[in-house]
Design an enzyme around this catalytic site. Structure first.
Site, PDB file in Angstrom:
ATOM      1  N   GLY A 213       0.813  -1.224   0.000  1.00 36.11           N
ATOM      2  CA  GLY A 213       0.000   0.000   0.000  1.00 36.11           C
ATOM      3  C   GLY A 213       0.838   1.261   0.000  1.00 36.11           C
ATOM      4  N   LEU A 214       2.140   1.137  -0.319  1.00 36.90           N
ATOM      5  CA  LEU A 214       3.007   2.323  -0.308  1.00 36.90           C
ATOM      6  C   LEU A 214       3.241   2.884  -1.711  1.00 36.90           C
ATOM      7  CD1 LEU A 214       5.624   1.312   2.423  1.00 36.90           C
ATOM      8  CD2 LEU A 214       3.569   2.694   2.642  1.00 36.90           C
TER       9      LEU A 214
ATOM     10  N   ASP B 258      -2.088   8.298  -6.418  1.00 38.88           N
ATOM     11  CA  ASP B 258      -0.742   7.732  -6.227  1.00 38.88           C
ATOM     12  C   ASP B 258       0.236   8.273  -7.266  1.00 38.88           C
ATOM     13  OD1 ASP B 258      -2.229   6.205  -4.482  1.00 38.88           O
ATOM     14  OD2 ASP B 258      -1.293   4.307  -5.048  1.00 38.88           O
TER      15      ASP B 258
HETATM   16  O1  PMV Z   1      -4.262   0.888  -2.865  1.00 39.13           O
HETATM   17  P1  PMV Z   1      -3.856   2.308  -2.697  1.00 39.13           P
HETATM   18  O2  PMV Z   1      -2.895   2.563  -1.594  1.00 39.13           O
HETATM   19  O3  PMV Z   1      -3.434   2.961  -3.955  1.00 39.13           O
HETATM   20  O4  PMV Z   1      -5.154   3.095  -2.228  1.00 39.13           O
HETATM   21  C1  PMV Z   1      -6.380   3.034  -2.864  1.00 39.13           C
HETATM   22  C2  PMV Z   1      -7.130   4.264  -2.476  1.00 39.13           C
HETATM   23  C3  PMV Z   1      -8.586   4.239  -2.869  1.00 39.13           C
HETATM   24  O5  PMV Z   1      -9.117   5.506  -2.502  1.00 39.13           O
HETATM   25  C4  PMV Z   1      -9.330   3.151  -2.122  1.00 39.13           C
HETATM   26  C5  PMV Z   1      -8.783   3.994  -4.351  1.00 39.13           C
HETATM   27  C6  PMV Z   1      -8.259   5.109  -5.238  1.00 39.13           C
HETATM   28  O6  PMV Z   1      -7.941   4.792  -6.394  1.00 39.13           O
HETATM   29  O7  PMV Z   1      -8.234   6.279  -4.816  1.00 39.13           O
END
Ligand code: PMV
Length: 308
Positions: A84-85, A130
């Site tokens: 999740g990073l 991200d």
């Molecule tokens: O899996 P991660 O750390 O990229 O987090 C996903 C975050 C959500 O809000 C659940 C989905 C998104 O694409 O924003």
């Protein structure tokens, strides 16, 4: 040959709610991926012939950002994958960045858009949080409206995300990886179904949106006690939305004594939590004893860099 590096991220506030039009705040961390691209006689990734199914991000990056001769691509990552990073976003941003640098067309907004397209294609429906955080670094406030510190806008169909710079004070977080793998897509779908049928849960999402804005103010004041309180509240609301996990609660509870606050980060259902602390060794110990894998990270780090 061009070489680019790009950081991973943590989501401090707003995951899941951001999918439904609320803001979110993500912070770049001091773990990076480095990618090099050089023209070659065949397409190869880390010394092996490229296989699109196996090298899905690199192969999608080539489709999106490269229309030249065969290239050799090498990546080196200090970000644990699946924790999740933001390791896939950092692989994407550093690879697309190196391709654009090799072509002489490197620019940040283009890189952010192309990297989002790559993640969207591979993950089938990611938000650009991200990838934009990996490009810009520091902190990134994702918001449906354009405001102060505006960086760029990304859209897909009817959805629009405005990216904003957020200055981040010195802060240390300990990430606690539960070891439980969970796919983002089904978790997002579960929240969508809940929101369609339950008014209380829609109020939870509204409250998360407010927490993000209060959190941005607290970040600007470097007000760690308020941030800790907001993190705990955000964690409870994510549990109400059904994306928690007993292993996450156990790690969050374990940090109570040594940290300002803690919450799950990213998609949830397992994955990782984060704790804001002035005592990273104590917090890491507490996470280990509760069965998690601790990683100490600094935040607000530089975004993508063309290294050569
Ligand atoms: O899996 P991660 O750390 O990229 O987090 C996903 C975050 C959500 O809000 C659940 C989905 C998104 O694409 O924003």
């Amino acid at each position: 040959m061009a070489v680019c590096s790009a950081p991973g991220k943590i989501i401090l506030f707003g995951e899941h709610a951001v999918v439904f039009g609320k803001p979110a705040l993500a912070l770049a961390i001091d773990l990076r991926v480095r990618a090099s691209v050089s023209v070659s006689d065949q397409f190869a990734v880390n010394g092996h012939p490229m296989r699109p199914k196996h090298h899905s991000y690199i192969s999608a990056a080539l489709d999106e950002a490269w229309n030249g001769p065969p290239v050799r691509i090498s990546t080196k990552s200090s970000i644990p994958s699946g924790s999740g990073l933001g390791s896939s976003a950092a692989v994407t941003v550093s690879s697309v960045g190196a391709m654009l640098a090799e072509k002489g067309t490197f620019d940040l907004a283009t890189l952010a858009k192309k990297s989002f397209e790559v993640e969207f294609k591979v993950q089938k429906g990611a938000s650009p949080t991200d990838t934009s955080t990996s490009v810009h670094g520091h902190g990134v406030l994702v918001s449906p409206e354009q405001g102060d510190g505006f960086l760029w806008r990304i859209s897909k169909g009817e959805r629009v995300w405005n990216m904003h710079h957020c200055e981040i004070p010195d802060m240390t977080f300990v990430v606690g990886y539960t070891g439980v793998r969970a796919a983002t897509g089904p978790l997002v779908d579960g929240v969508r179904i809940l929101l369609d049928t339950n008014k209380d849960r829609r109020r939870d999402v509204d409250r998360i949106g407010d927490i993000v804005l209060e959190g941005v103010d607290a970040v600007r004041r470097a007000d760690k006690p308020t941030l800790g309180r907001l993190m705990l509240e955000n964690h409870g609301l994510l549990n109400d939305l059904g994306v928690g996990h007993p292993a996450l609660d156990k790690l969050v509870d374990a940090c109570e004594e040594s940290a300002y606050g803690a919450k799950l980060t990213g998609a949830g259902g397992g994955g990782s939590m984060i704790a804001l602390t002035d005592h990273p060794e104590k917090t890491s110990g507490a996470i280990s004893r509760a069965g998690g894998e601790p990683i100490v990270v600094s935040v607000g780090c530089a975004g993508v860099r063309v290294e050569s």
